[in-house]
Design a protein around this motif. Structure first.
Motif, short mmCIF file in Angstrom:
data_model
loop_
_atom_site.label_atom_id
_atom_site.label_comp_id
_atom_site.label_asym_id
_atom_site.label_seq_id
_atom_site.Cartn_x
_atom_site.Cartn_y
_atom_site.Cartn_z
N LYS A 61 0.82 -1.21 0.00
CA LYS A 61 0.00 0.00 0.00
C LYS A 61 0.86 1.26 0.00
N ASP A 62 0.37 2.26 -0.75
CA ASP A 62 0.98 3.58 -0.66
C ASP A 62 0.63 4.17 0.70
N VAL A 63 1.54 4.95 1.24
CA VAL A 63 1.32 5.62 2.51
C VAL A 63 1.43 7.12 2.24
N PRO A 64 0.31 7.83 2.23
CA PRO A 64 0.34 9.26 1.92
C PRO A 64 1.31 10.02 2.83
N VAL A 65 2.03 10.97 2.23
CA VAL A 65 3.00 11.78 2.97
C VAL A 65 2.55 13.23 3.02
N THR A 66 3.09 13.95 4.01
CA THR A 66 2.79 15.37 4.12
C THR A 66 4.00 16.16 3.64
N GLY A 67 3.75 17.31 3.09
CA GLY A 67 4.84 18.18 2.64
C GLY A 67 5.49 17.72 1.37
N THR A 68 6.17 18.67 0.73
CA THR A 68 6.92 18.36 -0.49
C THR A 68 8.26 19.09 -0.43
N VAL A 69 9.20 18.60 -1.20
CA VAL A 69 10.52 19.23 -1.30
C VAL A 69 10.41 20.35 -2.34
N ASP A 70 10.69 21.57 -1.91
CA ASP A 70 10.71 22.70 -2.83
C ASP A 70 11.88 22.56 -3.79
N ASP A 71 11.66 22.84 -5.04
CA ASP A 71 12.73 22.85 -6.05
C ASP A 71 13.53 21.56 -6.10
N PHE A 72 12.85 20.42 -6.04
CA PHE A 72 13.51 19.12 -6.08
C PHE A 72 14.42 19.00 -7.31
N ALA A 73 14.02 19.58 -8.41
CA ALA A 73 14.79 19.51 -9.65
C ALA A 73 16.17 20.13 -9.51
N ASP A 74 16.35 21.03 -8.56
CA ASP A 74 17.63 21.71 -8.38
C ASP A 74 18.69 20.86 -7.69
N THR A 103 15.18 11.74 -12.62
CA THR A 103 16.09 11.69 -13.77
C THR A 103 17.37 12.47 -13.49
N GLY A 104 18.50 11.77 -13.66
CA GLY A 104 19.80 12.40 -13.51
C GLY A 104 20.30 12.57 -12.08
N LYS A 105 19.52 12.18 -11.10
CA LYS A 105 19.94 12.32 -9.70
C LYS A 105 20.88 11.19 -9.31
#
Length: 158
Positions: A61-74, A103-105
Motif C-alpha cells: 500500500k501507498d502511505v500518503p506523505v505530508t509536505g513536499t521538497v521545494d525545487d527538487f529539480a535543483d 532523472t539524472g539524480k
C-alpha cells in the motif's frame, strides 16, 4: 553539488540522528518524510501480523506523505535514509519517491537497522526512482560508520 538529505525515521529516532549528521557533514538540506497519519508504537509492532506496518508492506500500500521538497529539480544528489523494514524501504519512502522526477539524480541510500543488512534494498527501491543512479547503499549502525560513509560518498564538505 547541491545535496538533499531526505529521511523517514520511526520510533527510536536513529535515522533522524543519522540524517542530521549527514546533512551537517555534506552541507545538504534536510527534509523529513512524514506520513499523513503518524505511526503509533502499536503500528510499528512488526511481531503483530495485524500491525499497520505489516499490513502496508504485505498489501504493497501507498502511505500518503505530508509536505513536499521545494525545487527538487535543483538537487544533484539525494541522500535517502530510512529504517530497514522487511529487507527494504518502508512504503512511506516509496510513496515519497513516486512524487518526484529522479532523472539524472545521484542517490546515496543510508539505512538503519537493529540487525538486518542492506541486502537488496537498493534493487527494491530502484523502480520508485526511475532515471536515478544509486551510487551507494549501506546500513549505518554507529557514528563511525556514518563518518566513513559520508567520506565515501564524496559529498562531505571540508
Amino acid at each position: 553539488m547541491k545535496t538533499l538529505v531526505a529521511y523517514f525515521s520511526a520510533e527510536t529516532g536513529r535515522t533522524r540522528k543519522a540524517a542530521t549528521l549527514i546533512a551537517k557533514m555534506t552541507g545538504g538540506e534536510l527534509f523529513e518524510i512524514t506520513p499523513e497519519t503518524e505511526y503509533s508504537k502499536a503500528d510499528l509492532n512488526w511481531k503483530n501480523p495485524l500491525a499497520r506496518c505489516n499490513k502496508e508492506k504485505i498489501g504493497k500500500k501507498d502511505v500518503p506523505v505530508t509536505g513536499t521538497v521545494d525545487d527538487f529539480a535543483d538537487y544533484d544528489a539525494v541522500c535517502l535514509g530510512f529504517p530497514i523494514w522487511y529487507y527494504g524501504a518502508p512504503n512511506v519512502v516509496q510513496t515519497f519517491c513516486k512524487g518526484y522526477d529522479w532523472t539524472g539524480k545521484k542517490v546515496y541510500i543510508f539505512a538503519t537497522s537493529g540487525g538486518s543488512g542492506i541486502g537488496k534494498t537498493a534493487e527494491k527501491l530502484a523502480p520508485f526512482i526511475p532515471g536515478a543512479e544509486i551510487v551507494q547503499a549501506d546500513v549505518l549502525r554507529n557514528t563511525e560508520e556514518l563518518k566513513v560513509w559520508a567520506l565515501r560518498t564524496g559529498l562531505k564538505e571540508d
